[in-house]
Design an enzyme around this catalytic site. Sequence first.
Site, PDB file in Angstrom:
ATOM      1  N   GLU A  25      13.114 -36.891   7.949  1.00  0.00           N
ATOM      2  CA  GLU A  25      13.892 -35.879   8.666  1.00  0.00           C
ATOM      3  C   GLU A  25      15.093 -35.436   7.841  1.00  0.00           C
ATOM      4  O   GLU A  25      15.426 -36.039   6.811  1.00  0.00           O
ATOM      5  CB  GLU A  25      14.333 -36.445  10.030  1.00  0.00           C
ATOM      6  CG  GLU A  25      13.135 -36.683  10.945  1.00  0.00           C
ATOM      7  CD  GLU A  25      13.507 -37.080  12.351  1.00  0.00           C
ATOM      8  OE1 GLU A  25      12.621 -37.041  13.210  1.00  0.00           O
ATOM      9  OE2 GLU A  25      14.685 -37.441  12.591  1.00  0.00           O
ATOM     10  N   CYS A  54       6.638 -34.077   7.725  1.00  0.00           N
ATOM     11  CA  CYS A  54       5.832 -35.006   8.518  1.00  0.00           C
ATOM     12  C   CYS A  54       5.168 -36.049   7.618  1.00  0.00           C
ATOM     13  O   CYS A  54       4.907 -35.797   6.435  1.00  0.00           O
ATOM     14  CB  CYS A  54       4.738 -34.277   9.280  1.00  0.00           C
ATOM     15  SG  CYS A  54       5.320 -33.081  10.477  1.00  0.00           S
ATOM     16  N   GLU A 100       2.101 -37.077   7.677  1.00  0.00           N
ATOM     17  CA  GLU A 100       0.762 -36.677   7.225  1.00  0.00           C
ATOM     18  C   GLU A 100       0.856 -35.803   5.975  1.00  0.00           C
ATOM     19  O   GLU A 100       0.109 -35.992   5.012  1.00  0.00           O
ATOM     20  CB  GLU A 100       0.030 -35.892   8.320  1.00  0.00           C
ATOM     21  CG  GLU A 100      -0.173 -36.651   9.617  1.00  0.00           C
ATOM     22  CD  GLU A 100       0.942 -36.415  10.625  1.00  0.00           C
ATOM     23  OE1 GLU A 100       2.138 -36.448  10.246  1.00  0.00           O
ATOM     24  OE2 GLU A 100       0.624 -36.194  11.796  1.00  0.00           O
ATOM     25  N   CYS A 112       0.477 -29.803  10.107  1.00  0.00           N
ATOM     26  CA  CYS A 112      -0.278 -30.872   9.429  1.00  0.00           C
ATOM     27  C   CYS A 112      -1.785 -30.668   9.611  1.00  0.00           C
ATOM     28  O   CYS A 112      -2.557 -30.952   8.692  1.00  0.00           O
ATOM     29  CB  CYS A 112       0.149 -32.230   9.947  1.00  0.00           C
ATOM     30  SG  CYS A 112       1.789 -32.702   9.354  1.00  0.00           S
TER      31      CYS A 112
HETATM   32 ZN   LIG Z   1       3.130 -32.566  11.153  1.00  0.00          ZN
END
Ligand SMILES: [Zn+2]
Length: 144
Positions: A47, A56, A58, A92
């Site tokens: 973050e 993210c 992924e 994602c």
């Molecule tokens: Zn994501």
Amino acid sequence: MQDPGIEKLVEKAMSVHRNSYAPYSNVHVAAAVEADDGTVYTGVNVENASYGLTICAERAAVAAMVAAGRRRIARVAIVADTPEPLPPCGACRQVLAEFGDPETLVVSVSTKTGRRRSWRLGELLPYAFTASHIEENRGSDAAP
Ligand SMILES: [Zn+2]
């Protein structure tokens, strides 16, 4: 009986889960992406105080796979400290579709409750936008 390969992939994601950087949402996520040659790449969510810059887990894992020279995803595991297993977000899903196929297995596990869900990528992102949709236009950027 669980697929031992999937359990290993979930364990790989669990092994980096503590490294998640999520001081704003307090939702800690890790992912493990298995490439078509069996190698596994991990990522965590990262973050940022400028929220929109958050990455993210992924996509971080996919970026590690691509940096290592691999281009095809066989399977994906996601772990998160939410009560329910987290599905990948829309961004994602699109990135997974770039390197996976509709049959790519995505497994998600809650580290809090142990609940688990799995999907095929084609279920998560039907009618994915792929290179095939822009193939005819590629390489022809001449003015009309
Ligand atoms: Zn994501």
